[in-house]
Design an enzyme around this catalytic site. Sequence first.
Site, PDB file in Angstrom:
ATOM      1  N   GLY A  31      48.128-114.842  -8.395  1.00  0.00           N
ATOM      2  CA  GLY A  31      49.142-114.222  -7.563  1.00  0.00           C
ATOM      3  C   GLY A  31      48.508-113.715  -6.281  1.00  0.00           C
ATOM      4  O   GLY A  31      47.544-114.294  -5.772  1.00  0.00           O
ATOM      5  N   CYS A  32      49.038-112.631  -5.741  1.00  0.00           N
ATOM      6  CA  CYS A  32      48.497-112.056  -4.509  1.00  0.00           C
ATOM      7  C   CYS A  32      47.020-111.738  -4.683  1.00  0.00           C
ATOM      8  O   CYS A  32      46.623-111.062  -5.634  1.00  0.00           O
ATOM      9  CB  CYS A  32      49.264-110.787  -4.148  1.00  0.00           C
ATOM     10  N   PHE A  33      46.198-112.224  -3.748  1.00  0.00           N
ATOM     11  CA  PHE A  33      44.753-112.060  -3.936  1.00  0.00           C
ATOM     12  C   PHE A  33      44.269-110.630  -3.727  1.00  0.00           C
ATOM     13  O   PHE A  33      43.147-110.302  -4.090  1.00  0.00           O
ATOM     14  CB  PHE A  33      43.933-113.029  -3.085  1.00  0.00           C
ATOM     15  N   TRP A  34      45.092-109.760  -3.162  1.00  0.00           N
ATOM     16  CA  TRP A  34      44.661-108.370  -2.989  1.00  0.00           C
ATOM     17  C   TRP A  34      44.366-107.721  -4.340  1.00  0.00           C
ATOM     18  O   TRP A  34      43.297-107.159  -4.556  1.00  0.00           O
ATOM     19  CB  TRP A  34      45.730-107.556  -2.276  1.00  0.00           C
ATOM     20  N   GLU A  84      46.861-118.865  -3.183  1.00  0.00           N
ATOM     21  CA  GLU A  84      46.056-117.675  -2.909  1.00  0.00           C
ATOM     22  C   GLU A  84      45.096-117.493  -4.084  1.00  0.00           C
ATOM     23  O   GLU A  84      45.530-117.413  -5.240  1.00  0.00           O
ATOM     24  CB  GLU A  84      46.935-116.431  -2.758  1.00  0.00           C
TER      25      GLU A  84
END
Length: 323
Positions: A31-34, A84
Site C-alpha cells: 500500500g502507501c509506502f509511507w 508503490e
Amino acid sequence: MTLALLVLAPFQITQANSQQDHLDTIILGMGCFWGAEKRMSALPGVVDVESGYANGEIEASYRKILSHESLRKLGLSEKRNHTEVVKVTFDTNTTSLEAVLIGFWQNHDPTQGDRQGNDVGSNYRSAIYTHSDEQTTTAIETRDIYQQALLANEFGRITTEIAPLTNYTAAETYHQDYLVKNPNGYCGLGGTGVIYPGNHESHRQRATTTARLDGEKLDPQRQLVVFEAQGCHFCQHFKADILDHWQAEVAIASSLSRQPPAGWTLQKSLIATPTIVLFEQGNEVSRLTGYNGDMNRFWQWLDSQRMRPEASNIAASMVSGRS
C-alpha cells in the site's frame, strides 16, 4: 609511507566487500509506502528501507503515477502502473528473508487486491518483487503458510503479486522517511492482526493488544472508546491532555485491541491510533482519528456529537488541575 598505503588498501577493499556480502534486498508493496517504510524499518536486522516505484510501464514519478491511475480507471490506458514499494535491505547475519517476509505479511492486509485500506488503485497493490528463484520460492512458501492462518481467521484469499523485479526507481526525496518528518498526530496501523504460524515473538509482542473490551461491561446507550497502540506517543499525549481529566456523564474506555468491544460493531477498520469512536446501541456513529495536541479539534468533534457539556467539563477540570 607509500608502501604502507599500498599494503592497507587491498585489505580495506576486501573488508568493505565482505560487509556488503552480508546484505540482501527485497522489494515489497504494502500500500502507501509511507507506512510500509516505517513498519519495515522497525524489524530486527533491517538496515535500510527506501520508498520507491516498481514494475510499471510508465515514467516513474509520484504525480505521473497518480495521473496514470486515473486514466486506467477511465479506461483510457492499458499500460501497467507502477506499484508503490519499499526496498528493504537486511543483514543476513542477523535475520533472514523468511523473517522479513513474516513482517511483510503481518504488517498489511494482503487480501485486498488493488487497494490497502483507504488507498485504492493498482499502485497500492500488495506485491513481492524478487531478484532470484530462491527469493520467489521463499515468498510462495510463506504466502501459503500465512494463507492458512488467514482462512482460519475468516479472511479471504491472498491477492499479493509475486513476480521478478523488472524495474525500480527510488521515490522523490520528500517521500523518504515521510512519517518521521510528518507524523500528522497519529501512528499508522497495518495488518490483519493475524499472527504468522509459529512466530512466537509476535505472539509475545501482541499478547496485550488482542484482548477486546467486553461490550456487556460498557454503556450500551452511549460509550466513547479510545483505540490506542503500545508505544504510540500521540496516544500518550491524548491520555495526558484528555483522559486524565475526563469528567463527563458519557463513559470513556481505552482499548489496545484493533477490534470493537465484543458484540459491538465498527463501521470500518481502524487505520491509525489514537482513534476515538462514539458508539450508540453498540454501533459506531462517529470517530475522530489522530491527536496532535490540538484540544480544540477534539472539543469541536464532541460538540458535533451533541456532547458540548462533556467538552466543557474537561476544560474546567484541566483549568482547576493546573491552577
